[in-house]
Write a protein that holds these residues in place. Structure first.
Motif, short mmCIF file in Angstrom:
data_model
loop_
_atom_site.label_atom_id
_atom_site.label_comp_id
_atom_site.label_asym_id
_atom_site.label_seq_id
_atom_site.Cartn_x
_atom_site.Cartn_y
_atom_site.Cartn_z
N PRO A 34 0.82 -1.21 0.00
CA PRO A 34 0.00 0.00 0.00
C PRO A 34 0.86 1.26 0.00
O PRO A 34 2.00 1.23 0.48
CB PRO A 34 -0.78 -0.11 1.32
CG PRO A 34 0.11 -0.92 2.20
CD PRO A 34 0.83 -1.87 1.32
N GLU A 35 0.30 2.33 -0.55
CA GLU A 35 1.03 3.61 -0.54
C GLU A 35 0.87 4.28 0.82
O GLU A 35 1.70 5.08 1.23
CB GLU A 35 0.45 4.54 -1.62
CG GLU A 35 0.79 4.08 -3.01
CD GLU A 35 0.04 4.86 -4.08
OE1 GLU A 35 -0.25 6.05 -3.88
OE2 GLU A 35 -0.26 4.26 -5.12
N ILE A 36 -0.24 3.95 1.48
CA ILE A 36 -0.48 4.50 2.82
C ILE A 36 -0.66 3.33 3.77
O ILE A 36 -1.50 2.45 3.55
CB ILE A 36 -1.76 5.36 2.83
CG1 ILE A 36 -1.60 6.54 1.86
CG2 ILE A 36 -2.08 5.86 4.23
CD1 ILE A 36 -2.87 7.33 1.65
N LEU A 37 0.17 3.30 4.80
CA LEU A 37 0.10 2.21 5.77
C LEU A 37 -0.37 2.78 7.10
O LEU A 37 0.28 3.64 7.69
CB LEU A 37 1.48 1.57 5.91
CG LEU A 37 1.61 0.42 6.89
CD1 LEU A 37 0.66 -0.71 6.56
CD2 LEU A 37 3.05 -0.09 6.92
N ILE A 38 -1.54 2.31 7.53
CA ILE A 38 -2.11 2.80 8.78
C ILE A 38 -1.96 1.71 9.83
O ILE A 38 -2.30 0.54 9.59
CB ILE A 38 -3.61 3.13 8.61
CG1 ILE A 38 -3.79 4.08 7.42
CG2 ILE A 38 -4.16 3.73 9.87
CD1 ILE A 38 -5.24 4.45 7.15
N MET A 39 -1.43 2.07 10.98
CA MET A 39 -1.16 1.06 12.00
C MET A 39 -1.79 1.51 13.32
O MET A 39 -1.47 2.59 13.83
CB MET A 39 0.35 0.90 12.18
CG MET A 39 1.09 0.70 10.87
SD MET A 39 2.84 1.00 11.04
CE MET A 39 3.37 -0.68 11.26
N ASP A 40 -2.68 0.69 13.85
CA ASP A 40 -3.37 1.05 15.09
C ASP A 40 -2.71 0.31 16.25
O ASP A 40 -2.88 -0.90 16.39
CB ASP A 40 -4.86 0.66 14.95
CG ASP A 40 -5.74 1.38 15.97
OD1 ASP A 40 -5.19 2.01 16.89
OD2 ASP A 40 -6.97 1.31 15.82
N GLU A 41 -1.96 1.02 17.05
CA GLU A 41 -1.23 0.44 18.19
C GLU A 41 -0.44 -0.81 17.77
O GLU A 41 -0.60 -1.88 18.37
CB GLU A 41 -2.21 0.05 19.32
CG GLU A 41 -2.85 1.22 20.01
CD GLU A 41 -1.93 1.96 20.97
OE1 GLU A 41 -0.74 1.61 21.08
OE2 GLU A 41 -2.40 2.93 21.59
N PRO A 42 0.43 -0.68 16.79
CA PRO A 42 1.08 -1.88 16.25
C PRO A 42 2.05 -2.55 17.21
O PRO A 42 2.30 -3.75 17.09
CB PRO A 42 1.82 -1.36 15.02
CG PRO A 42 2.09 0.08 15.32
CD PRO A 42 0.89 0.54 16.11
#
Ligand SMILES: Nc1ncnc2c1ncn2[C@@H]1O[C@H](COP(=O)(O)OP(=O)(O)OP(=O)(O)O)[C@@H](O)[C@H]1O
Ligand SMILES: [Mg+2]
Length: 286
Positions: free
Chosen positions: A163-171
């Motif tokens: 992905p061009e945008i990587l979103i990470m929630d509390e990784p």
């Protein structure tokens, strides 16, 4: 491909007795290739915001643009969104459902229309990126793995989509120190290669060391937004909001209280050490 969030509000269970306003008129622009940290107390709306950006929830009010296109307009190509935006959820280990690691990691990539060989190559690449041996892992059942391992498998599945945008929630929550180190190193690498990173974390140390920009959310609104350095060195403000500050900022503050002022803008370890050494050397010369 910037993300633009325009006056977005989100209400859960609208029109029921359980109605809950999770976001209130959020405005935000996230530029390509940046690393943005999002922090704030539990329930302030971080995960809701992420799900809206990923197109998994639709705003109750306002609009979200990706590359100038409204992602919630009828006719918007959702496939495009899935290709460009990857999300590692807060509890990704619960999202593995295939019978083997390989099938799980392949799940998203398979829908990109690549050749079988290319898809397999991506799976191998992604598993290796998260520190696994492809041949050893591919046929295992995700169910037999530890929580940290499952998290890395989920991450590999997202990486395989590139992905061009990587979103990470509390990784990093729930990872051991080595796993945490590896994940942060990988995130920095991807960011250096041009991937836009949006990372939710309550860990001010991690954001101080890795993020360029920090957004603080409060009750569904943006309470602070600016350069990581500026936000994370606003010690008084963060403490008023009962948010954690980085160890480096804390050390500088404790020193200041003891009459040793090495600067108010320290947020990272390297700065702390540098300023402290300069101070001590200067002090020794007096
Ligand atoms: N499925 C849901 N139904 C109803 N209310 C919800 C739902 N999910 C979240 N909420 C409410 O919306 C608000 C924002 O929740 P959200 O999960 O976005 O917070 P968060 O900042 O991610 O919290 P955390 O740090 O605990 O992950 C909270 O008040 C929460 O109770
Ligand atoms: Mg959350």
């Amino acid at each position: 491909m910037p993300v633009e969030i325009e006056n977005v509000s989100y209400v859960y269970a609208k029109g029921t007795p359980y109605e809950a306003k999770a976001l209130n008129r959020i405005c935000l622009k996230i530029e390509d290739g940046t690393f943005t940290g999002v922090m704030g107390h539990t329930g302030c709306g971080k995960s809701t915001l992420i799900q809206l950006i990923a197109g998994l929830l639709e705003p109750s009010e306002g609009r979200i643009f990706l590359d100038g296109k409204d992602i919630n307009l009828r006719g918007y190509d959702r496939k495009e969104l899935r290709k460009k935006v990857g999300v590692i959820f807060q509890y990704p280990e619960y999202q593995l459902f295939e019978t083997t690691v390989e099938r799980d990691v392949m799940f998203g990539a398979k829908r990109l229309g690549l050749s079988r060989a290319e898809t397999e190559e991506r799976v191998r690449w992604a598993l290796e990126k998260v520190g696994f041996d492809y041949e050893r892992m591919r046929r295992l059942s995700p169910l037999g793995l530890s929580g940290g391992e499952r998290k890395r498998i989920a991450m590999a599945g997202v990486l395989a989509v590139k992905p061009e945008i990587l979103i990470m929630d509390e990784p990093i929550a729930g990872l051991d120190p080595l796993g945490r180190e590896a994940l942060l190193k990988l995130t920095d690498e991807l960011n250096a290669e041009g991937t836009t990173i949006i990372m939710v974390s309550h860990d001010a140390d991690v954001l101080a060391e890795h993020a360029g920009r920090v957004i603080v959310m409060e009750n569904g609104e943006i309470a602070m937004d600016g350069a990581a350095k500026e936000i994370l060195s606003s010690v008084k403000k963060l403490e008023e909001k009962r948010l954690g500050i980085s160890q480096a900022a804390e050390t500088a503050k404790l020193l200041r209280e003891r009459g040793i002022d090495i600067g108010q803008d320290i947020t990272r370890y390297d700065e702390l050490v540098f300023r402290l050494v300069s101070y001590l050397k200067g002090g020794a010369q007096k």
